[in-house]
Design an enzyme around this catalytic site. Structure first.
Site, PDB file in Angstrom:
ATOM      1  N   GLY A  13       0.807  -1.219   0.000  1.00  0.00           N
ATOM      2  CA  GLY A  13       0.000   0.000   0.000  1.00  0.00           C
ATOM      3  C   GLY A  13       0.836   1.263   0.000  1.00  0.00           C
ATOM      4  O   GLY A  13       2.077   1.206   0.090  1.00  0.00           O
ATOM      5  N   VAL A  15       1.093   3.558   2.306  1.00  0.00           N
ATOM      6  CA  VAL A  15       1.822   3.747   3.560  1.00  0.00           C
ATOM      7  C   VAL A  15       2.878   2.653   3.739  1.00  0.00           C
ATOM      8  O   VAL A  15       4.011   2.931   4.149  1.00  0.00           O
ATOM      9  CB  VAL A  15       0.843   3.768   4.756  1.00  0.00           C
ATOM     10  CG1 VAL A  15       1.598   3.892   6.067  1.00  0.00           C
ATOM     11  CG2 VAL A  15      -0.148   4.923   4.614  1.00  0.00           C
ATOM     12  N   SER A  41      -1.943  -9.945  -3.512  1.00  0.00           N
ATOM     13  CA  SER A  41      -0.527  -9.666  -3.799  1.00  0.00           C
ATOM     14  C   SER A  41       0.330 -10.928  -3.856  1.00  0.00           C
ATOM     15  O   SER A  41       1.558 -10.827  -3.974  1.00  0.00           O
ATOM     16  CB  SER A  41       0.041  -8.723  -2.736  1.00  0.00           C
ATOM     17  OG  SER A  41      -0.622  -7.493  -2.808  1.00  0.00           O
ATOM     18  N   ARG A 100      -6.745   3.647  18.325  1.00  0.00           N
ATOM     19  CA  ARG A 100      -6.262   4.986  18.693  1.00  0.00           C
ATOM     20  C   ARG A 100      -6.925   5.553  19.938  1.00  0.00           C
ATOM     21  O   ARG A 100      -6.271   6.204  20.753  1.00  0.00           O
ATOM     22  CB  ARG A 100      -6.489   5.962  17.528  1.00  0.00           C
ATOM     23  CG  ARG A 100      -5.558   5.737  16.366  1.00  0.00           C
ATOM     24  CD  ARG A 100      -5.930   6.672  15.231  1.00  0.00           C
ATOM     25  NE  ARG A 100      -5.143   6.391  14.035  1.00  0.00           N
ATOM     26  CZ  ARG A 100      -5.513   6.739  12.819  1.00  0.00           C
ATOM     27  NH1 ARG A 100      -6.659   7.382  12.618  1.00  0.00           N
ATOM     28  NH2 ARG A 100      -4.751   6.455  11.785  1.00  0.00           N
ATOM     29  N   CYS A 129      -3.060  11.093   9.833  1.00  0.00           N
ATOM     30  CA  CYS A 129      -1.990  11.928   9.274  1.00  0.00           C
ATOM     31  C   CYS A 129      -2.194  13.422   9.570  1.00  0.00           C
ATOM     32  O   CYS A 129      -1.250  14.138   9.894  1.00  0.00           O
ATOM     33  CB  CYS A 129      -1.856  11.696   7.775  1.00  0.00           C
ATOM     34  SG  CYS A 129      -3.428  11.587   6.922  1.00  0.00           S
ATOM     35  N   GLN A 156      -6.010  18.381   2.171  1.00  0.00           N
ATOM     36  CA  GLN A 156      -5.466  17.017   2.205  1.00  0.00           C
ATOM     37  C   GLN A 156      -5.388  16.398   0.812  1.00  0.00           C
ATOM     38  O   GLN A 156      -6.364  16.399   0.053  1.00  0.00           O
ATOM     39  CB  GLN A 156      -6.319  16.144   3.135  1.00  0.00           C
ATOM     40  CG  GLN A 156      -6.257  16.637   4.577  1.00  0.00           C
ATOM     41  CD  GLN A 156      -7.034  15.793   5.566  1.00  0.00           C
ATOM     42  OE1 GLN A 156      -7.693  16.343   6.449  1.00  0.00           O
ATOM     43  NE2 GLN A 156      -6.956  14.483   5.472  1.00  0.00           N
ATOM     44  N   ARG A 231     -10.459  17.741   0.954  1.00  0.00           N
ATOM     45  CA  ARG A 231      -9.591  17.014   0.007  1.00  0.00           C
ATOM     46  C   ARG A 231      -9.290  17.943  -1.170  1.00  0.00           C
ATOM     47  O   ARG A 231     -10.211  18.556  -1.734  1.00  0.00           O
ATOM     48  CB  ARG A 231     -10.315  15.771  -0.494  1.00  0.00           C
ATOM     49  CG  ARG A 231      -9.460  14.855  -1.321  1.00  0.00           C
ATOM     50  CD  ARG A 231      -8.506  14.013  -0.529  1.00  0.00           C
ATOM     51  NE  ARG A 231      -9.163  12.968   0.228  1.00  0.00           N
ATOM     52  CZ  ARG A 231      -8.583  12.330   1.252  1.00  0.00           C
ATOM     53  NH1 ARG A 231      -7.357  12.646   1.643  1.00  0.00           N
ATOM     54  NH2 ARG A 231      -9.219  11.384   1.905  1.00  0.00           N
ATOM     55  N   HIS A 238      -0.041  16.951   2.511  1.00  0.00           N
ATOM     56  CA  HIS A 238      -1.144  17.663   3.162  1.00  0.00           C
ATOM     57  C   HIS A 238      -0.626  19.016   3.665  1.00  0.00           C
ATOM     58  O   HIS A 238       0.553  19.185   3.933  1.00  0.00           O
ATOM     59  CB  HIS A 238      -1.637  16.904   4.384  1.00  0.00           C
ATOM     60  CG  HIS A 238      -2.228  15.552   4.099  1.00  0.00           C
ATOM     61  ND1 HIS A 238      -2.394  15.034   2.847  1.00  0.00           N
ATOM     62  CD2 HIS A 238      -2.719  14.615   4.952  1.00  0.00           C
ATOM     63  CE1 HIS A 238      -2.949  13.835   2.930  1.00  0.00           C
ATOM     64  NE2 HIS A 238      -3.148  13.551   4.203  1.00  0.00           N
TER      65      HIS A 238
HETATM   66  N1  LIG Z   1      -1.660   7.723   9.684  1.00  0.00           N
HETATM   67  C1  LIG Z   1      -1.538   8.115   8.455  1.00  0.00           C
HETATM   68  O1  LIG Z   1      -0.813   9.013   8.162  1.00  0.00           O
HETATM   69  C2  LIG Z   1      -2.288   7.419   7.380  1.00  0.00           C
HETATM   70  C3  LIG Z   1      -2.312   7.952   6.105  1.00  0.00           C
HETATM   71  C4  LIG Z   1      -2.949   7.244   5.149  1.00  0.00           C
HETATM   72  C5  LIG Z   1      -3.542   6.039   5.495  1.00  0.00           C
HETATM   73  N2  LIG Z   1      -3.517   5.576   6.764  1.00  0.00           N
HETATM   74  C6  LIG Z   1      -4.079   4.296   7.155  1.00  0.00           C
HETATM   75  O2  LIG Z   1      -3.162   3.280   6.763  1.00  0.00           O
HETATM   76  C7  LIG Z   1      -3.865   2.143   6.301  1.00  0.00           C
HETATM   77  C8  LIG Z   1      -3.432   1.810   4.875  1.00  0.00           C
HETATM   78  O3  LIG Z   1      -3.537   2.948   4.088  1.00  0.00           O
HETATM   79  P1  LIG Z   1      -2.892   3.049   2.646  1.00  0.00           P
HETATM   80  O4  LIG Z   1      -3.103   4.462   2.275  1.00  0.00           O
HETATM   81  O5  LIG Z   1      -1.511   2.487   2.592  1.00  0.00           O
HETATM   82  O6  LIG Z   1      -3.883   2.074   1.828  1.00  0.00           O
HETATM   83  P2  LIG Z   1      -3.654   1.300   0.455  1.00  0.00           P
HETATM   84  O7  LIG Z   1      -2.690   2.019  -0.395  1.00  0.00           O
HETATM   85  O8  LIG Z   1      -5.014   1.027  -0.056  1.00  0.00           O
HETATM   86  O9  LIG Z   1      -2.976  -0.097   0.928  1.00  0.00           O
HETATM   87  C9  LIG Z   1      -3.658  -1.036   1.700  1.00  0.00           C
HETATM   88  C10 LIG Z   1      -2.701  -2.148   2.076  1.00  0.00           C
HETATM   89  O10 LIG Z   1      -3.383  -3.069   2.943  1.00  0.00           O
HETATM   90  C11 LIG Z   1      -3.288  -4.375   2.386  1.00  0.00           C
HETATM   91  N3  LIG Z   1      -4.478  -5.157   2.689  1.00  0.00           N
HETATM   92  C12 LIG Z   1      -5.765  -4.859   2.419  1.00  0.00           C
HETATM   93  N4  LIG Z   1      -6.570  -5.886   2.795  1.00  0.00           N
HETATM   94  C13 LIG Z   1      -5.761  -6.839   3.322  1.00  0.00           C
HETATM   95  C14 LIG Z   1      -5.976  -8.131   3.860  1.00  0.00           C
HETATM   96  N5  LIG Z   1      -7.206  -8.666   3.936  1.00  0.00           N
HETATM   97  N6  LIG Z   1      -4.905  -8.829   4.321  1.00  0.00           N
HETATM   98  C15 LIG Z   1      -3.659  -8.318   4.235  1.00  0.00           C
HETATM   99  N7  LIG Z   1      -3.390  -7.099   3.713  1.00  0.00           N
HETATM  100  C16 LIG Z   1      -4.416  -6.369   3.261  1.00  0.00           C
HETATM  101  C17 LIG Z   1      -3.183  -4.148   0.901  1.00  0.00           C
HETATM  102  O11 LIG Z   1      -2.650  -5.304   0.304  1.00  0.00           O
HETATM  103  P3  LIG Z   1      -3.021  -5.698  -1.238  1.00  0.00           P
HETATM  104  O12 LIG Z   1      -2.172  -4.822  -2.092  1.00  0.00           O
HETATM  105  O13 LIG Z   1      -2.630  -7.125  -1.295  1.00  0.00           O
HETATM  106  O14 LIG Z   1      -4.480  -5.441  -1.408  1.00  0.00           O
HETATM  107  C18 LIG Z   1      -2.220  -2.964   0.881  1.00  0.00           C
HETATM  108  O15 LIG Z   1      -0.904  -3.418   1.104  1.00  0.00           O
HETATM  109  C19 LIG Z   1      -5.344   2.501   6.488  1.00  0.00           C
HETATM  110  O16 LIG Z   1      -5.730   2.062   7.772  1.00  0.00           O
HETATM  111  C20 LIG Z   1      -5.358   4.005   6.441  1.00  0.00           C
HETATM  112  O17 LIG Z   1      -6.456   4.565   7.131  1.00  0.00           O
HETATM  113  C21 LIG Z   1      -2.882   6.260   7.702  1.00  0.00           C
END
Ligand SMILES: NC(=O)c1ccc[n+]([C@@H]2O[C@H](COP(=O)([O-])OP(=O)(O)OC[C@H]3O[C@@H](n4cnc5c(N)ncnc54)[C@H](OP(=O)(O)O)[C@@H]3O)[C@@H](O)[C@H]2O)c1
Length: 259
Positions: A13, A15, A41, A100, A129, A156, A231, A238
């Site tokens: 993903g 992050v 994946s 959280r 974030c 954002q 957004r 951001h």
């Molecule tokens: N704190 C922050 O700054 C921030 C910012 C953005 C997002 N987030 C949070 O971080 C998380 C991921 O965000 P992202 O933006 O990286 O999302 P993303 O780009 O959609 O990536 C999601 C990731 O989760 C994996 N995944 C989804 N379903 C799964 C499952 N059943 N089993 C194992 N892996 C699974 C996906 O794997 P596949 O590729 O195999 O589907 C991918 O690696 C979310 O909770 C989001 O809210 C936090």
């Protein structure tokens, strides 16, 4: 620090890829790294330190021998698998919203409240974030004079909606009309003041997260915090505009020096 065996859950993903990049850039002392994602994946690889590492499918036994598990695959995955990782002996750092606001789980931004880590029982949460950006700016002011009110507006990027968000914006900018966008309205050439669902009081969940998470991290009690989250059609980065009131009047030069 002794070398650690690290798992990255959600490694494919937006992050997860940044987590790998930071581990590499900091030359984090690793005794092993386990890239984990969903069945989608299976067969894919990720790049790390010039090598192609095969992605493993997340499962019940993914955490044996792991010291540190970085989770970023959404809240439901964290709820299901973080306790399993802890039972296997790993410390979990969770990037989702799952834990959280749990009073037993520290919510940490290292620049602000790293001391809170000491009380962890296996899981450490990190905030949204937008909250991270805000508390890093607020903490030096809070140390000069306690905050009594915070009003924040955010700008954002598409990256906040993950890899799908950035891809959707790119495709819209290339002229496509999407029926699979993660955004509630077209983002290209637009501003969308609705991130996550709208609550009964009219604020969105993203706005509510900024209020509640900031209070928890900074120990602000019921200090009024009002957020407007928008957004904007840029791929990454951001931005925020923050207005604060403090108990005592502060000189702007004192604030500048505090940073
Ligand atoms: N704190 C922050 O700054 C921030 C910012 C953005 C997002 N987030 C949070 O971080 C998380 C991921 O965000 P992202 O933006 O990286 O999302 P993303 O780009 O959609 O990536 C999601 C990731 O989760 C994996 N995944 C989804 N379903 C799964 C499952 N059943 N089993 C194992 N892996 C699974 C996906 O794997 P596949 O590729 O195999 O589907 C991918 O690696 C979310 O909770 C989001 O809210 C936090």
């Amino acid at each position: 620090m002794s070398s650690k065996s690290v798992a990255v859950v959600g490694v494919t993903g937006a992050v997860g890829q940044e987590m790998l990049a930071v581990l590499e850039a900091r030359d984090f002392p690793l005794s092993g790294i386990r890239p984990l994602a969903s069945e989608r994946s299976a067969g894919k690889t990720v790049q790390f330190k010039g090598e192609e590492l095969p992605v493993e499918v997340l499962g019940q036994n993914s955490f044996s021998g792991i010291d540190l598990a970085l989770f970023s695959a959404g809240a439901s995955i964290s709820r299901e698998y973080a306790p399993l990782a802890v039972d296997s002996g790993a410390v979990v750092v969770d990037n989702s919203s799952a834990f959280r606001m749990d009073p037993e789980i520290p919510l940490v931004v290292p620049e602000v409240n790293s001391g809170a880590i000491a009380g962890h029982q296996g899981i450490i949460a990190n905030p949204n974030c937008s909250t991270i950006i805000m508390v890093v700016a607020l903490q030096p002011i809070q140390e000069l004079s306690p905050l009594t009110r915070v009003v924040v507006s955010t700008y954002q990027a598409a990256s906040g909606a993950g890899a799908k968000g950035m891809d959707a914006l790119r495709r819209e900018l290339a002229g496509e009309q999407l029926d699979d966008s993660p955004f509630p309205h077209r983002l290209a050439g637009n501003l969308v003041p609705r991130i996550d669902v709208v609550q009964d009081d009219g604020y969105t969940k993203e706005e509510l997260k900024m209020t509640l998470e900031t209070r928890k991290i900074m120990g602000l009690g019921q200090v009024p915090i009002s957020a407007t989250c928008v957004r904007v059609p840029v791929e990454r980065a951001h931005s925020e505009s923050i207005q604060v009131s403090t108990e005592s009047p502060l000189d702007i030069s004192a604030i500048r020096e505090a940073f």
